[in-house]
Write an enzyme that holds these catalytic residues in place. Sequence first.
Site, PDB file in Angstrom:
ATOM      1  N   GLU A 262      19.792  92.044-110.457  1.00 45.29           N
ATOM      2  CA  GLU A 262      18.959  91.727-109.868  1.00 45.29           C
ATOM      3  C   GLU A 262      17.949  92.772-110.032  1.00 45.29           C
ATOM      4  O   GLU A 262      18.127  93.597-110.345  1.00 45.29           O
ATOM      5  CB  GLU A 262      18.939  92.167-108.040  1.00 45.29           C
ATOM      6  CG  GLU A 262      18.695  91.328-107.387  1.00 45.29           C
ATOM      7  CD  GLU A 262      19.012  91.649-106.177  1.00 45.29           C
ATOM      8  OE1 GLU A 262      19.787  92.465-105.663  1.00 45.29           O
ATOM      9  OE2 GLU A 262      17.801  91.610-104.537  1.00 45.29           O
TER      10      GLU A 262
ATOM     11  N   GLU B  75      28.003  95.870-100.688  1.00 46.52           N
ATOM     12  CA  GLU B  75      27.734  96.648-101.890  1.00 46.52           C
ATOM     13  C   GLU B  75      27.789  97.899-102.936  1.00 46.52           C
ATOM     14  O   GLU B  75      27.979  98.671-101.558  1.00 46.52           O
ATOM     15  CB  GLU B  75      26.056  95.771-102.061  1.00 46.52           C
ATOM     16  CG  GLU B  75      26.425  94.711-101.428  1.00 46.52           C
ATOM     17  CD  GLU B  75      24.545  94.341-100.707  1.00 46.52           C
ATOM     18  OE1 GLU B  75      23.566  94.217-101.623  1.00 46.52           O
ATOM     19  OE2 GLU B  75      24.332  93.402 -99.932  1.00 46.52           O
TER      20      GLU B  75
END
Length: 424
Positions: A335, A226
Amino acid sequence: MKLSFHFMIVVYVLMVARYCYTGNNKLLTSPQNAQIQKLLNELNKPPVKSINSPDGDIIDCVPIHQQPAFDHPLLKNHTIKMRPNHYPNPKVDEIKVSSTMNASKDGPSSSSSSSSTTQSWHSNGKCPRGTIPIRRTKREDVLRASSIQSYGKKTFSFPPLNSIESELAINEQHEYAIASTSDGQFYGTKGALNLWNPHVQESNEFSLAQTWIIGGTYDTGLNTIEAGWQVYRDLYGDNNTRLFIYWTSDAYQKTGCYNLCSGFVQTNNKIAIGGTLTPTSQIDGSQYELAIFIWKDGKDGDWWMDINGELVGYWPSSLFSYLRVKATRIDWGGEIVNRGTNGHHTTTQMGSGKFPQKWQQWYRRASYVRKVETVDSSNYLRIPVLNAYHEPHCYDIMTRVTNEDDYWGTHFYFGGPGRNKDCP
Ligand SMILES: *[C@@H]1O[C@H](CO)[C@@H](O)[C@H](O)[C@H]1NC(C)=O
Ligand SMILES: *[C@@H]1O[C@H](CO)[C@@H](O)[C@H](O)[C@H]1NC(C)=O
Ligand SMILES: *[C@@H]1O[C@H](CO)[C@@H](O)[C@H](O)[C@H]1NC(C)=O
């Protein structure tokens, strides 16, 4: 009597001062102090030079062979590589893309395109060749964590695809607006995000925009790589927009932590992982971007990362199980964590804090990811099919498609304000 009362006040004030000084409602025992010092010694390698960044960070220039990556047990005998063996082929295949909207006409002209961002510490110095810049972990960084062991770690945190994962995400109070590739085999991805500095209400919340490169499933030991930007007060002690990376090889159980986690091998002397990105984009003003390109080296299988045209380093193939072979899913998007303080959704923003659909003109107003591409098994960049997923009412996402050769390519706008009349 009076004197002793005053004395007690003084003692109380001193105690409060000490309490505040340790930062996080904790009075430390000496074994805890020793534990913190041990962790700091492990994380902070002796630098050849240190740079004081205007944002309060200290950037240590650490000899490349002494970086924390080599503390990882799997990398004990690792020989550092300075270059990948292969880059993906830039040819773009004509693949039909599922489109929800027509091309945006409101992007920048090629002469006035977005600028890439830099890092705050660059104004105060450079790291010499043969070293890498590392954001020094301070005592107070560790004290902000809920425990010494949990410093820099994260729990479940990836966009849910099935009911078990949705359940976990809800329990952890994570919310998403993402574009996800459907079934496939992926060997990399590329895209450019514009940078924002969203408001984050609570210190144990965050707001981020990133890519997820995923192999396996949650119950079989998910692997992820990520990278992106985040605002996360608990981790950094401020509200700055910072560059982060992350990986796990066991669904966030034993492995996995932000930035300083050993495992990522850095080769670049200009980019500090965890460093503040500056400037960020302004509504109706200048747009600044973070272009992320991560791909699997066809020969050694390592996952290399390039940021804004700078080769940063790689995740060695040996760290992973599924990702040793390939990725099966790639996501891009935002997010947040919503702690639901006082029974309300918090005002934590995603992206620019603006909904994409509430604006006639999205460019310069909403957060975007443009030119999204994935790498196929023949090492070619391709245009993926993206499926949008988002938390209703609080955040939104709109995917759009233009000619693959233009400025936007496959792209989407995402984000939102958090608490609002439809998201109480
Ligand atoms: C490193 O090398 C030593 C000696 O050759 C070997 O015993 C050990 O298993 C190696 N470790 C790894 C992680 O490959
Ligand atoms: C997209 O563009 C095509 C061709 O210009 C047009 O026929 C179509 O109606 C447009 N679709 C939308 C949703 O605007
Ligand atoms: C960060 O933002 C929060 C929420 O707006 C604010 O309460 C806090 O004081 C800020 N912290 C810093 C270090 O700027």
